[in-house]
Design an enzyme around this catalytic site. Structure first.
Site, PDB file in Angstrom:
ATOM      1  CB  SER A  20      -0.992  -0.105   1.261  1.00 13.07           C
ATOM      2  OG  SER A  20      -1.861  -1.142   1.463  1.00 13.07           O
ATOM      3  NE  ARG A  24      -2.488   4.569   0.248  1.00 12.82           N
ATOM      4  CZ  ARG A  24      -3.232   3.482   0.072  1.00 12.82           C
ATOM      5  NH1 ARG A  24      -2.513   2.161  -0.503  1.00 12.82           N
ATOM      6  NH2 ARG A  24      -4.468   3.291   0.219  1.00 12.82           N
ATOM      7  CB  SER A 166     -12.879   0.488   0.916  1.00  8.31           C
ATOM      8  OG  SER A 166     -12.211   0.712  -0.355  1.00  8.31           O
ATOM      9  CG  ASP A 319      -5.301  -7.354   1.859  1.00  6.42           C
ATOM     10  OD1 ASP A 319      -6.357  -7.477   1.570  1.00  6.42           O
ATOM     11  OD2 ASP A 319      -4.587  -6.533   1.317  1.00  6.42           O
TER      12      ASP A 319
END
Ligand SMILES: O=C(O)C1=C[C@@H](OP(=O)(O)O)[C@@H](O)[C@H](O)C1
Ligand SMILES: C=C(OP(=O)(O)O)C(=O)O
Length: 432
Positions: A20, A24, A166, A319
């Site tokens: 993640s 980003r 989310s 996850d």
């Protein structure tokens, strides 16, 4: 790929950079003024898709995979160029949804798509709020999935209440909010990973996140004139560490230390679940790496008991649920996973794929509408497991195989390259 049972795991590893945060870093680095240098970048296929998309938008990105070093020559908030081809997000939901927020505000039209899996994942969840901000987004096949045609517009701020917790939805809205007139707010039912908020703020954006009421959170962003480049050191991905945490717990006589793992509280649900199952996991060298907390995590094999996992814990371990389900098979008693219907819209329907594969190995597991129920304690045996090209499934069942009575065949294990290219190399380094 045939996986044989393992007798003992011992040693120290460093898992790859957080997926993640790596995504980003590419996106904000591209939009910033100046050069952003990223170390311990995840060289997984998903993050390489993000790099490729931003190169197609005119950003010069130098990637030195051997060093895990990425240098992004940012073009400023208004410097992206119209792409000459359709942007390809590969297998990455994060790339598709976050970039859509950015493309919604550009002075050009672009198209984005991805592989067969991406073309089935729901995009209505970003099309709705981005359209409310003034964006023009068309799902080419009219099914609310990619390919998406995005015609940039002048956006205006909204206060959106999201039906799902989310981070991809939240981040798409916040990135669009950088360009919108007025303040943009997104309220989510419980707090999803907050890497976008932390990194946006480190790049100079005015962003806040406020708990309101019992569980819901509101993130707010003000439009920015510019973002400014920073250096980013990406922490080890706790979602990748999760496989070694689980393996260390279930393979007898094991002791594994995983160095420099991100332990952001919006991501550390796996640690809380292990504790609730009776595990004693130790953390040392806790410190901040930029805006993110990290620690060295040591795990030893232990006996576990079942637990209940639901509510606001779910976004903090979404996850990791496939490998938590594996862990639950080795725990005494019942484990209930609930409030996790989001599992159905990942790279595979992870309720179905986990239940199918664990049942094939002899586990006592039942699918529910929003999760699964596992009666632990039944030994697992070898089977032929379909990964359905889902990296989390392939890795979770590599862990299951380590304490199986007989070898396990994992079909399509190559998909692990999506988030952990050298997973088997790291595993072999610990195997005794
Ligand atoms: O924002 C992110 O980087 C991610 C958010 C989560 O997805 P959702 O936002 O769909 O829950 C997670 O499953 C994904 O692997 C990465
Ligand atoms: C769901 C995942 O990623 P994405 O949504 O980015 O495809 C994942 O990595 O488990």
């Amino acid at each position: 790929m045939i996986m044989n049972p393992v007798h003992r795991l011992e040693g120290e590893i460093t898992v790859p950079g957080d997926k993640s945060i790596s995504h980003r870093s590419v996106m904000l680095g591209s939009l910033a003024k100046g050069t952003t240098v990223v170390t311990h970048f995840l060289e997984g296929a998903d993050c390489l898709s993000s790099i490729q998309c931003f190169r197609s938008l005119g950003v010069k990105i130098h990637n030195d995979p051997d060093k895990g070093l990425v240098r992004i020559e940012g073009r400023g908030l208004h410097g992206l160029q119209a792409p000459e081809q359709i942007l390809d997000a590969g297998n990455s939901g994060t790339t598709t949804r976050l970039i859509s927020g950015i493309l919604s505000a550009q002075p050009f039209t672009s198209m984005i798509t991805g592989d067969a899996s991406i073309q089935k994942r729901p995009m209505g969840r970003i099309i709705t709020p981005l359209s409310m901000m003034g964006a023009e987004i068309e799902s080419i096949r009219g099914n609310d999935c990619a390919p998406l045609k995005i015609t940039g517009q002048n956006l205006h701020g909204i206060h959106y209440t999201s039906p799902v917790a989310s981070a991809q939805v939240k981040s798409a809205i916040l990135l669009a909010g950088l360009y919108a007139q007025g303040t943009t707010r997104i309220t989510e039912p419980s707090l999803s990973r907050n890497h976008s908020e932390l990194m946006l703020s480190a790049f100079g954006a005015k962003v806040s996140s406020i708990p309101d009421g019992s569980k819901s959170y509101t993130a707010a962003i003000h439009p920015a004139d510019e973002l400014y480049a920073i250096d980013i050191s990406v922490p080890g991905d706790i979602s990748s560490a999760a496989y070694f945490i689980a393996a260390g717990l279930i393979v007898p006589n094991s002791c594994i230390t995983i160095k420099n793992v991100g332990i952001n509280p919006t991501r550390d649900g796996i640690l809380r679940v292990c504790k609730a199952m009776g595990a004693n996991i130790t953390m040392e060298n806790i410190h901040n790496e930029g805006m993110e907390p990290v620690a060295d995590i040591t795990v030893r094999s232990q006996s576990l008991h079942g637990t209940v996992i639901g509510g606001e814990l779910i976004p903090t371990l979404i996850d990791e649920i496939p490998v938590i389900a594996v862990l639950a098979c080795f725990a005494s008693g019942t484990t209930i996973i609930k409030d996790a219907a989001e599992l159905k819209v990942k790279e595979s329907n992870r309720i179905d794929t986990v239940v199918e594969a664990l049942s094939a190995m002899g586990a006592r597991i039942t699918a529910t509408e929003d999760g699964m129920i596992i009666e632990g304690g039944a030994p697992l045996h070898g089977a032929k497991i379909q990964s359905y090209d889902d990296h989390r499934i392939a890795m979770a069942f590599s862990v299951a195989a380590m304490n199986s009575e007989s070898p396990v065949e994992i079909v399509g294990a190559e998909c692990i390259r999506i988030s952990y290219p050298d997973f088997f190399g790291d595993l072999n380094a610990l195997r005794y």
